[in-house]
Write a protein that holds these residues in place. Structure first.
Motif, PDB file in Angstrom:
ATOM      1  N   SER A  37      -2.746  -4.445  -3.586  1.00 28.60           N
ATOM      2  CA  SER A  37      -3.961  -3.850  -3.024  1.00 28.60           C
ATOM      3  C   SER A  37      -4.448  -2.710  -3.904  1.00 28.60           C
ATOM      4  CB  SER A  37      -3.698  -3.343  -1.613  1.00 28.60           C
ATOM      5  OG  SER A  37      -3.183  -4.373  -0.805  1.00 28.60           O
ATOM      6  N   ASP A  38      -3.503  -1.842  -4.337  1.00 28.84           N
ATOM      7  CA  ASP A  38      -3.895  -0.711  -5.170  1.00 28.84           C
ATOM      8  C   ASP A  38      -4.506  -1.190  -6.479  1.00 28.84           C
ATOM      9  OD1 ASP A  38      -2.946   0.956  -3.232  1.00 28.84           O
ATOM     10  OD2 ASP A  38      -1.036   1.383  -4.228  1.00 28.84           O
ATOM     11  N   VAL A  39      -3.904  -2.209  -7.070  1.00 27.04           N
ATOM     12  CA  VAL A  39      -4.440  -2.740  -8.320  1.00 27.04           C
ATOM     13  C   VAL A  39      -5.856  -3.260  -8.112  1.00 27.04           C
ATOM     14  CG1 VAL A  39      -4.186  -4.535 -10.057  1.00 27.04           C
ATOM     15  CG2 VAL A  39      -2.186  -3.266  -9.275  1.00 27.04           C
ATOM     16  N   SER A 630      -6.558   7.781  -0.849  1.00 29.60           N
ATOM     17  CA  SER A 630      -5.554   8.331   0.064  1.00 29.60           C
ATOM     18  C   SER A 630      -4.680   7.199   0.569  1.00 29.60           C
ATOM     19  CB  SER A 630      -6.253   9.063   1.211  1.00 29.60           C
ATOM     20  OG  SER A 630      -7.135   8.179   1.880  1.00 29.60           O
ATOM     21  N   ALA A 631      -4.187   7.315   1.824  1.00 32.35           N
ATOM     22  CA  ALA A 631      -3.332   6.273   2.381  1.00 32.35           C
ATOM     23  C   ALA A 631      -4.048   4.929   2.387  1.00 32.35           C
ATOM     24  CB  ALA A 631      -2.902   6.655   3.791  1.00 32.35           C
ATOM     25  N   VAL A 632      -5.358   4.957   2.689  1.00 35.13           N
ATOM     26  CA  VAL A 632      -6.189   3.765   2.599  1.00 35.13           C
ATOM     27  C   VAL A 632      -7.089   3.934   1.386  1.00 35.13           C
ATOM     28  CG1 VAL A 632      -7.981   2.396   3.730  1.00 35.13           C
ATOM     29  CG2 VAL A 632      -6.125   3.392   5.086  1.00 35.13           C
ATOM     30  N   PRO A 693      -6.205  -1.683   3.429  1.00 35.11           N
ATOM     31  CA  PRO A 693      -5.430  -1.030   4.484  1.00 35.11           C
ATOM     32  C   PRO A 693      -3.948  -1.350   4.427  1.00 35.11           C
ATOM     33  CG  PRO A 693      -6.568  -2.926   5.373  1.00 35.11           C
ATOM     34  CD  PRO A 693      -7.024  -2.783   3.949  1.00 35.11           C
ATOM     35  N   LEU A 694      -3.572  -2.484   3.829  1.00 34.91           N
ATOM     36  CA  LEU A 694      -2.184  -2.914   3.755  1.00 34.91           C
ATOM     37  C   LEU A 694      -1.885  -3.420   2.362  1.00 34.91           C
ATOM     38  CD1 LEU A 694      -2.019  -4.996   7.077  1.00 34.91           C
ATOM     39  CD2 LEU A 694      -1.188  -2.647   6.750  1.00 34.91           C
ATOM     40  N   ASP A 695      -0.623  -3.414   2.028  1.00 35.67           N
ATOM     41  CA  ASP A 695      -0.204  -3.934   0.729  1.00 35.67           C
ATOM     42  C   ASP A 695      -0.605  -5.401   0.609  1.00 35.67           C
ATOM     43  OD1 ASP A 695       0.989  -4.421  -1.671  1.00 35.67           O
ATOM     44  OD2 ASP A 695       2.991  -4.710  -0.822  1.00 35.67           O
ATOM     45  N   GLY A 696      -1.371  -5.727  -0.419  1.00 39.92           N
ATOM     46  CA  GLY A 696      -1.784  -7.097  -0.677  1.00 39.92           C
ATOM     47  C   GLY A 696      -3.068  -7.503  -0.006  1.00 39.92           C
ATOM     48  N   ASN A 749      -9.158 -10.890   1.361  1.00 39.77           N
ATOM     49  CA  ASN A 749      -8.239 -11.527   0.426  1.00 39.77           C
ATOM     50  C   ASN A 749      -6.846 -10.930   0.608  1.00 39.77           C
ATOM     51  OD1 ASN A 749      -9.836 -13.303  -1.707  1.00 39.77           O
ATOM     52  ND2 ASN A 749     -11.094 -11.506  -1.249  1.00 39.77           N
ATOM     53  N   TYR A 750      -5.890 -11.799   0.800  1.00 40.65           N
ATOM     54  CA  TYR A 750      -4.505 -11.355   0.931  1.00 40.65           C
ATOM     55  C   TYR A 750      -3.669 -12.028  -0.159  1.00 40.65           C
ATOM     56  CZ  TYR A 750       0.223 -10.585   2.607  1.00 40.65           C
ATOM     57  OH  TYR A 750       1.552 -10.233   2.690  1.00 40.65           O
ATOM     58  N   THR A 751      -3.019 -11.184  -0.970  1.00 41.30           N
ATOM     59  CA  THR A 751      -2.183 -11.682  -2.052  1.00 41.30           C
ATOM     60  C   THR A 751      -0.715 -11.559  -1.667  1.00 41.30           C
ATOM     61  OG1 THR A 751      -3.810 -11.068  -3.729  1.00 41.30           O
ATOM     62  CG2 THR A 751      -1.552 -11.420  -4.475  1.00 41.30           C
ATOM     63  N   TRP A 752      -0.053 -12.684  -1.668  1.00 35.54           N
ATOM     64  CA  TRP A 752       1.379 -12.752  -1.347  1.00 35.54           C
ATOM     65  C   TRP A 752       2.121 -12.846  -2.667  1.00 35.54           C
ATOM     66  CZ3 TRP A 752       4.033 -17.566   1.246  1.00 35.54           C
ATOM     67  CH2 TRP A 752       5.364 -17.228   1.571  1.00 35.54           C
TER      68      TRP A 752
END
Length: 862
Positions: A37-39, A630-632, A693-696, A749-752
């Motif tokens: 997500s950060d990337v 920040s966190a999000v 909001p969440l990782d990935g 988009n959710y990356t696993w």
């Protein structure tokens, strides 16, 4: 001779390295991050755009912009201009002449038939090749085979008249190709889907030593059409796809400070073309003086007969009828762009850009889906000798031996960019020249209500006119010929000239405030030399003999039916803006800009409306761009705009004049004219949000609120003795065409991320809602709405859902796989309605049904 001179000057420019360069955006490195997500968010923050003719970070540019990279285009299965518009708030498309000849509209700025674009389209900083604006729409846009091997597509909203010039009152669409790099590598990709779709793409990037880099890319796609032709005449489908495109790029570092960048591209599309579906009819005609059958009624009667036969046999939404045995839409384009950058010093760069392109379009298109049979006429008007003979309402058919478009375009731009030593001042200035000349005579030989076995040789008949002539002759006891059908022949040559000079600079008043000002002056010229002939056919027994020929415009009889038209226009455009940047991740801006669209000529109009003046818009806009880490993590952009639109180029309809005493109708076909008759007010807001909001997981949302309405309309008249103004016209208070009040897009988009030996899997979904929107002004006439029982000029709202799954690095290899589906809910919707209510019938271009497919890509090299 001029075309050859243009070619030679272009090649010489390349050899001397005197072109304009657009260097590859060097994406800044994202801060260290351990999550997908950060990337993703950092990549959004560091997107580089060329919206101000230089490389800048998207979040630092005080313009409302939507950007798609190649992966996002692929996930949405964007392969043409209509696809791009369907998924972009603020962007609409007019597909009246098919998906291959689509024009864009942004924020209510629409291109009327016969006018030049209101949204400029650019590839590698070069404006799209010209096409003629007489009678049909071709060129000046994004053609088949454009959406492959791109760095990104940038949609700029609002007037861009200072740096991009005229005809960008609504904005601009920039296609940025992948530029050769110093790494060896490439890919091969194959796609397969329903409607027998297959697509092959490939790219090769190769360095030649330290000072040369080369890239070659190609794309080919075929797909059966989603419009099912049930007439039994001609092909079984329409709106098919069959194109090939090749692009070669070479970058040469001639010296440490001099770079030459050349792009050669070619594309060809060969399809059945498009056709609009018959959707409504009225057998009583428009506001008839009495209930008896009249000339206008027969279009409605024949159309209602066709619709009744379709209902009796049972048809699907995408079933159409077309009575052309050999339709074709053949588009071929090649272009050479030479760009070079000379870095004179650390603070000064001299650029020049030269391009030459040729655009050719051959068409045989029914345009409207009619398969009229004389057997559907009332029994008393059924001549046995014409039963079962189909008649074409109208269409686009190139004149024998020629094309509807065959145009060359040469451009040259010299640009100086620089800044002060301390970096507080940044400026650019330049000059622009454009020549566009016909390669040959082009035109249209179009049947109007005629039944033709061989249109090229004018082997046609007039079944409806024969009905009238026989019936009236029997009633009166002597022959009375009444011609209804005709073949209209228009052949001509159109030239364009455009010249401009401009300058724009930004100065940092402080570490937080930046003042930007720009000014451009543009001179435009358009000329047209056209011959217009109307052919009529025997309407009394024995229905034999050669067609009669007359000048469509009787006033040109002494000049062999030819006329010469010329229109010159010039206007200044400008920009004044103030930016406030309290921190690296926040930008607040406000600006005032003037936009200008060139005037032109329209040869088919009544004699007093064959030229029209430029239009202009004053745009006021404020916006906020911010990023948060920040966190999000994410970004949030918002822009609010107000446009004062004057001297608006609008299209008005004219009917053949009816003598009030004798009731005789002038021997001309209905036509239209472009007039500077409108003033409009356009305002709204655009919002873009992307968060993680969440990782990935990455969530994106974009929304446009648009209020575009006509404030006043000038009185429309004509002194042409052959025409009268149509009763149904544009009215004050009407919304502007192709301007939905609300349009929003939501994507997730959710990356696993799995072990490297497995790869990573991304699940994606995009949902787009578009409000109802007007496509035809005339339906605001209460009489027409009453006749049809509905406002057909406003198409319904629609909701489109796309899904995709990508598996990258399968089992630790260089193989990627994707599964995609568009319009998953199989929404049935109209894309455009042309507005032919007064004829007794109406038509619509249909949106694509659900489509799905798979892709497999192999990456090689670095």
């Amino acid at each position: 001779m001029k075309a050859e001179l243009h070619k030679r000057s272009l090649v010489l420019g390349a050899a001397l390295a005197a072109g304009l360069g657009v260097s590859l955006p060097a994406l800044s490195q994202a801060p260290p991050s351990n999550t997908a997500s950060d990337v993703a968010i950092d990549e959004l923050n560091e997107i580089i755009v060329t919206a101000r003719r230089t490389e800048e970070r998207l979040q630092d540019v005080p313009i409302s912009i939507t950007v798609y990279n190649q992966e996002q285009l692929a996930n949405r299965n964007v392969t043409n201009a209509v696809d791009l518009a369907n998924f972009t708030p603020s962007l609409s498309a007019n597909s009246n002449f098919g998906i291959e000849n689509t024009s864009f509209a942004i924020r209510g700025f629409v291109q009327e038939l016969g006018t030049q674009p209101s949204v400029g389209t650019y590839f590698a900083d070069v404006v799209a090749p010209r096409g003629p604006t007489q009678g049909t729409q071709a060129g000046d846009g994004v053609g088949p085979g454009s959406f492959f091997d791109l760095q990104n597509v940038q949609i700029l909203k609002g007037p861009q008249g200072t740096l991009f010039g005229r005809n960008t009152t609504g904005g601009a669409v920039l296609l940025v190709p992948q530029k050769p790099t110093g790494d060896f590598g490439g890919y091969i990709e194959g796609s397969y889907g329903d409607y027998d779709m297959y697509r092959l793409q490939a790219a090769l990037n190769a360095p030649f030593g330290e000072n040369a880099r080369f890239r070659l890319a190609a794309d080919h796609q075929e797909r059966e059409g989603y419009l099912n032709n049930i007439s039994g005449i001609g092909p079984k489908d329409y709106n098919d796809v069959n194109y090939s495109a090749v692009r070669a790029s070479l970058v040469l570092d001639l010296t440490p400070n001099l770079e030459n960048y050349t792009i050669a591209s070619w594309s060809k599309s060969d399809t059945h073309g498009s056709v609009e579906k018959l959707i409504a009819c009225n057998p009583t005609g428009y506001n008839p003086p009495n209930p008896q059958i009249g000339l206008r009624n027969f279009v409605g009667i024949l159309s209602c007969g066709q619709l009744q036969s379709e209902q009796a046999r049972g048809t699907d939404f995408h079933d159409v009828q077309a009575a052309v045995p050999n339709p074709i839409s053949l588009i071929e384009q090649w272009q050479l762009i030479n760009t070079t950058s000379w870095h004179v010093s650390d603070t000064v760069t001299l650029k020049n850009i030269a391009s030459y392109a040729e655009f050719t379009n051959e068409q045989r298109s029914p345009l409207f889906g009619t398969n009229w049979q004389a057997s559907t006429l009332p029994a008393a008007y059924q001549p046995v000798f014409f039963r079962g003979v189909p008649a074409v309402f109208t269409g686009v058919f190139a004149i024998p031996g020629h094309n509807i478009a065959d145009q060359s375009t040469y451009t040259e731009e010299l640009q100086l960019q620089g800044g002060s030593e301390d970096g507080r001042l940044r400026y650019q200035a330049g000059g622009y020249l454009e020549w566009s000349d016909p390669l040959s005579t082009v035109g249209n030989q179009s049947p109007q209500l005629a039944a033709c076995t061989d249109l090229a040789s004018l082997a046609c008949s007039d079944p409806i006119g024969s009905v009238f002539s026989v019936a009236l002759s029997q009633q009166l006891g002597f022959p009375v010929p009444i011609n209804v059908a005709a073949v209209n022949y228009t052949a001509g040559r159109t030239t364009y000239r455009s010249r401009g000079i401009y300058a724009q600079s930004s100065y940092d008043l402080s570490s937080q405030f930046t003042l930007t000002g720009g000014l451009r002056y543009t001179w435009d010229e358009q000329t047209n030399n056209a011959q217009r002939i109307t052919y009529n056919f025997p309407v009394l027994p024995p229905f034999l003999g050669a067609p009669t020929q007359r000048c469509t415009d009787p006033s040109t009889t002494a000049n062999n039916c030819s006329q010469y038209l010329k229109q010159e226009s010039d206007k200044p455009t400008w920009l004044l803006g103030l930016d406030y940047k309290p921190g690296d991740d926040v930008l607040v801006y406000g600006k005032y800009a003037r936009g200008y669209r060139a005037g032109g000529v329209f040869t088919n109009a009544p004699i007093d409306h064959r030229t029209f003046d430029p239009e202009q818009v004053d745009n006021f806009e404020v916006g906020l761009k911010t990023s948060f880490r920040s966190a999000v993590r994410g970004l949030f952009n918002i822009a609010a705009f107000y446009n004062d639109f004057s001297d608006q180029q609008l299209q008005f309809g004219f009917d053949a004049r009816v003598d009030p005493v004798t009731g005789a109708t002038a021997p001309v076909s209905p036509t239209t004219a472009v007039m500077n008759a409108g003033k409009s007010r356009i305002y709204g807001a655009e919002i873009e949000l992307s968060i993680s909001p969440l990782d990935g997981l990455t969530l994106d949302a974009s929304y446009t609120y648009l209020k575009a309405e006509i404030r006043s309309i000038d009185s429309v008249t004509t002194v042409d003795p052959n025409y009268q103004v149509q009763t149904s016209q544009i009215e004050s208070g009407a919304p502007l065409a192709l301007s939905p009040e609300n349009k929003y897009a939501l994507s997730a988009n959710y990356t696993w991320r799995l072990p490297e030996t497995v790869g990573s899997i991304t699940f994606g979904a995009t949902f787009v809602h578009t409000d109802e929107q007007l496509t035809t002004y005339g339906y605001h006439d209460p009489a027409i709405v009453a006749l049809y029982g509905q406002d057909l000029g406003t198409i319904d709202s629609r909701n489109l859902l796309n899904l995709n799954v990508n598996w990258d690095g399968i089992a630790g290899t260089s193989v990627d796989a994707s599964v995609f589906a568009t319009n998953v809910t199989d929404e049935e919707y109209y894309q455009y309605v042309p507005g032919l209510a007064t004829s007794g019938s109406e038509y619509a271009s249909l949106g694509e049904p659900r489509m799905y497919g798979v892709r497999l890509r192999y990456r090689f090299g670095d």
